[in-house]
Structures are given as structure tokens and as C-alpha cells.
Design a protein around this motif. Structure first.
Motif, PDB file in Angstrom:
ATOM      1  N   HIS A  10       0.849  -1.177   0.000  1.00  7.79           N
ATOM      2  CA  HIS A  10       0.000   0.000   0.000  1.00  7.79           C
ATOM      3  C   HIS A  10       0.896   1.242   0.000  1.00  7.79           C
ATOM      4  N   TRP A  11       0.740   2.092  -0.982  1.00 11.25           N
ATOM      5  CA  TRP A  11       1.537   3.312  -1.019  1.00 11.25           C
ATOM      6  C   TRP A  11       1.374   4.104   0.279  1.00 11.25           C
ATOM      7  N   SER A  12       0.149   4.165   0.784  1.00 11.60           N
ATOM      8  CA  SER A  12      -0.130   4.973   1.968  1.00 11.60           C
ATOM      9  C   SER A  12       0.565   4.440   3.220  1.00 11.60           C
ATOM     10  N   ALA A  13       0.942   3.158   3.183  1.00 14.74           N
ATOM     11  CA  ALA A  13       1.567   2.548   4.366  1.00 14.74           C
ATOM     12  C   ALA A  13       3.083   2.719   4.388  1.00 14.74           C
ATOM     13  N   LEU A  14       3.676   3.081   3.263  1.00 13.54           N
ATOM     14  CA  LEU A  14       5.137   3.106   3.184  1.00 13.54           C
ATOM     15  C   LEU A  14       5.795   4.006   4.234  1.00 13.54           C
ATOM     16  N   PRO A  15       5.286   5.203   4.493  1.00 16.36           N
ATOM     17  CA  PRO A  15       5.950   6.013   5.527  1.00 16.36           C
ATOM     18  C   PRO A  15       5.984   5.334   6.895  1.00 16.36           C
ATOM     19  N   SER A  16       4.910   4.625   7.248  1.00 13.18           N
ATOM     20  CA  SER A  16       4.853   4.014   8.577  1.00 13.18           C
ATOM     21  C   SER A  16       5.658   2.725   8.668  1.00 13.18           C
ATOM     22  N   ALA A  22       3.287 -11.908   0.312  1.00 10.38           N
ATOM     23  CA  ALA A  22       3.187 -10.909   1.378  1.00 10.38           C
ATOM     24  C   ALA A  22       2.608  -9.607   0.862  1.00 10.38           C
ATOM     25  N   GLU A  23       1.765  -8.999   1.686  1.00 12.34           N
ATOM     26  CA  GLU A  23       1.271  -7.651   1.421  1.00 12.34           C
ATOM     27  C   GLU A  23       1.765  -6.745   2.544  1.00 12.34           C
ATOM     28  N   PHE A  24       2.466  -5.674   2.176  1.00 10.13           N
ATOM     29  CA  PHE A  24       2.964  -4.717   3.159  1.00 10.13           C
ATOM     30  C   PHE A  24       1.943  -3.587   3.278  1.00 10.13           C
TER      31      PHE A  24
END
Length: 415
Positions: A79-85, A312-314
Motif C-alpha cells: 500500500h503506497w499509503s503505508a510506506l511512511p509508517s 506478502a502484502e505490506f
């Protein structure tokens, strides 16, 4: 209610830990918000991976990382939105996956894997769950000669260093083993040592039944209610509270809901995974657990049907499902095996708890008496449940542990 120990989390790690404690004569209460085995432990390929001495690392080749960045694969999605976290976790995961460090980690990790079959076997026999187990390994099939040759070389290395066994399969041998599989594959590799579980939920429940037979109690409760008492620990569960001298946190990807309030900060990422069950067309049959190596999906003949699993899904742990990998995998799988209709209303999703050094957190909390940790098993939760439970139970009861568990100590994250 009082007990010798409380185990928080009724996945395969928590259930195994509670059972191993009960087998040593301890009174144990197992606490979870759901029925046992319904979270991450429910959805997996159903393998006890004796060959899995090398944990799954982060790709090191720049070209491969770029291909993953396109975000169109079956074996990985993000998920692009999850990359910072998740960037801190991914950076350290990449660093630990360097060839030299990865090989050192594998040598520290291998002792757990080496006892995976034997410790499961003890519990399987005591629980009378032999009908849930197949003992004929699992197979990787390859579409290209380059992938085939590289994996065979790695298998030879693992055999020499760790004693795992395998056999190389020709296209005709693949056809004899799986006559309903297409002829898209140039060869295969069969891992001989692993066992397969036909229904992981049923196995977890068999272990729970044995635990209860030994006097263990299973209660629904809120792990976040854990608090310190003068003599141990208390948690709200059932119709009241339970108190015990020792408590084991085995909450998988939710372990931080307990550890953070107590002042412990573990860098644990989440790899989410999906599965779907299928019927078959006509009289087609899948005889064994089979992985399409280049594409990164698994076909497993479960009691519920043919289980297709993804990589895997990150993403953030609690983000809504995005089962695009199931759609991608199904489209490919239908070209190599005659899958029938979908048997589930929607794809199942679970969250694997992963540490950046790819090893679980197993051991005593460094700053609290009677507090123990058992989580972070990534792809090998089912594989490592009984051996993890055994070494934690041995440590709690003051026995000599089956293996040296210092490599998995919590102090590597919390001084």
C-alpha cells in the motif's frame, strides 16, 4: 480465578505454549478475544517447514527491487499509503537480509526449525490428530531453467549445511506426481522432510482439546487489561479476573497492544497474506502441496478444498482487505490446474508478525518479573508453535531449554 500462568493469544503459538505448560503440570488460562485459531494461524499453506532453515529475506538485487516496485506481483504487494509508517522496518529488514548477515541469522534460526517436526509429533500423537497430517513433503515447480538451477544449488547447500533432504524432479516425474498439472514447468524440487497439515484450524483445536483435557482453561478476554499485581499479573477474562505469577504475551501482530504500555518497543512489521478455497473441475485432483516458484503462489489440497495462498502484502495491520494478489494468482493458477468454483464468500486475510532480523522474540522480559514474550514468527508460526511453546515452558519452569534461546531474546530490541 488464579492460575500458575496466563497465556495471552490463542493462535498456534499461544495454544502450543499453554499446552506445553499444562503438560508440565502447571495450571494455565489461555485468553483471547476470539475462539482459538481464528486469526493468523487459520490461514496459511499448512506446512511444518523442516526445510525452512533460511528465513525469508528482503531482495538485495536492485533489478528485482525495481520489479517489486511496480507493485503488480503475486508474491508481494504494498500500500503506497503505508510506506511512511513501515519504512523503518523495511530499511532494517533490507539491511539484515544482506548475504553475510542473512547466513548468520539462518544459523541462529536453524535450531528452532530443526525441532519443528519432533515437537509437533509429540503433540499430534497425544492429541490424536494424526489424520490431519500428511508426511510427504512439498514441491516447488519451475518455469525456467535459470530458476530451477539456482534453487537446486541452494537446496544442495542447505542439505550440506543443515541436513535437509530433497529430490530433483524432471518434467515427467512432475507429471507422474501431479497428472492434472499443466506441462508449463521445466523441472521441480521436492522437499522431503516437511509435513503438511490438511486443516490448520482443526490441528489448533485438537491441541486446545488436549490442553483442556490436562486441566487448562480457555476464556475470552481483553489482553489490554493486563496489569501488574503485588505477586504477579492480572487480566480481565471470562466473568471476572484471572491472576497468575507468570504471563506469556503471544499475541502475534497485536503484541504491541500489551508490550508498549509496559514500556517495550519492538520493531515488528506486518506481512499480510490471503487465501481462497476452490473446488476442482471434473475428477481433477491435486495430490500434494505445490508452489509455482516464479509466480509466488501455493496450491494446497486442504480438507476445505484447494487452498490458493498468496505472498506478502505490506500494509498497515488493520487496513481494509485488498485481495488483488488472490485475483492475480487465481488467473495464473487456472492455466496450470483445473480449479473449479470458489468455495469461500470472500478471500481470507491474516497478518504475519515479522521482525527485521527475521527471528522471533522468545524469552523473559528484561524489566518485569514473570513476563514472557513469544511472537514475531513471520511465515513460520505453524511450523514453530510447539517448539516455541516448549522452550518458553521450560524457561518458566526452570528447566534446561531444548535449545539455546539467547538469539531470540527480547533485549535485542529493548536493553
Amino acid at each position: 480465578m488464579t492460575a500458575d500462568a496466563i497465556v495471552l493469544g490463542a493462535g498456534i503459538i499461544g495454544v502450543s505454549t499453554a499446552l506445553q505448560l499444562a503438560r508440565r503440570g502447571k495450571s494455565v488460562v489461555l485468553v483471547d478475544r476470539k475462539e482459538p485459531g481464528l486469526e493468523t494461524s487459520y490461514g496459511n499453506a499448512g506446512l511444518i517447514q523442516r526445510e525452512g532453515v533460511v528465513p525469508y529475506g528482503f531482495p538485495q538485487q536492485f533489478g528485482l527491487i525495481l520489479r517489486y516496485a511496480l507493485n503488480n506481483r503475486i508474491d508481494a504487494h504494498y500500500h503506497w499509503s503505508a510506506l511512511p509508517s513501515v519504512s523503518s522496518f523495511l530499511a532494517k529488514y533490507w539491511w539484515h537480509s544482506n548475504l553475510t548477515r542473512h547466513q548468520l541469522i539462518a544459523r541462529a534460526y536453524a535450531p528452532l526449525i530443526e525441532h519443528s517436526i519432533s515437537t509437533h509429533n509429540e503433540l499430534i500423537e497425544e492429541a490424536g490428530a494424526q489424520d490431519l497430517i500428511a508426511k510427504n513433503g512439498w514441491t516447488e515447480v519451475f518455469r525456467t531453467r535459470a530458476k530451477h538451477d539456482g534453487e537446486i544449488r541452494e537446496a544442495e547447500r542447505l542439505k550440506a549445511e543443515y541436513g535437509v533432504t530433497f529430490s530433483e524432479l524432471s518434467p515427467s516425474e512432475i507429471a507422474a506426481q501431479e497428472p492434472n498439472l499443466s506441462n508449463d514447468f521445466v523441472g521441480g524440487l521436492k522437499w522431503e522432510d516437511p509435513w503438511s497439515v490438511k486443516d490448520p484450524l482443526a490441528l489448533t483445536r485438537a491441541y486446545v482439546a488436549l490442553f483442556e483435557k490436562l486441566g487448562g482453561r480457555v476464556l475470552k478476554g481483553d489482553a489490554k487489561s493486563l496489569s501488574k499485581t503485588a505477586t504477579g499479573w492480572r487480566v480481565v477474562a471470562g466473568d471476572g479476573t484471572v491472576e497468575a505469577k507468570d504471563v506469556v504475551v503471544a499475541l502475534g501482530p497485536w503484541s504491541d497492544t500489551v508490550t508498549k504500555p509496559l514500556g517495550y518497543n519492538f520493531l515488528v512489521g506486518v506481512k499480510r497474506g490471503y487465501h481462497m478455497h476452490y473446488g476442482t473441475q471434473g475428477n481433477a485432483k491435486l495430490n500434494g502441496w505445490t508452489m509455482d516458484a516464479e509466480r509466488g503462489y501455493f496450491l494446497a489440497p486442504m480438507n476445505q478444498g484447494i487452498r490458493l495462498t498468496t505472498g506478502a502484502e505490506f500494509a498497515r495491520r488493520d487496513a481494509p482487505k485488498t485481495p488483488v494478489q488472490v485475483e492475480r494468482a487465481e488467473a495464473v493458477a487456472r492455466t496450470v490446474f483445473p480449479l473449479g468454483e470458489r468455495l469461500d464468500k470472500e478471500p481470507w486475510m491474516g497478518a504475519r508478525p515479522c521482525t527485521p532480523d527475521m527471528m522471533p522474540v522468545i524469552g523473559k522480559a528484561p524489566r518485569h518479573e514473570g513476563l514472557w514474550f513469544a511472537f514475531g514468527h513471520a511465515h513460520h508460526g505453524l511450523t514453530l508453535g510447539p517448539v516455541t511453546g516448549r522452550v518458553i515452558a521450560e524457561a518458566i519452569t526452570g528447566e534446561k531449554t531444548l535449545i539455546d534461546i539467547s538469539a531470540y531474546r527480547p533485549e535485542r530490541f529493548n536493553a
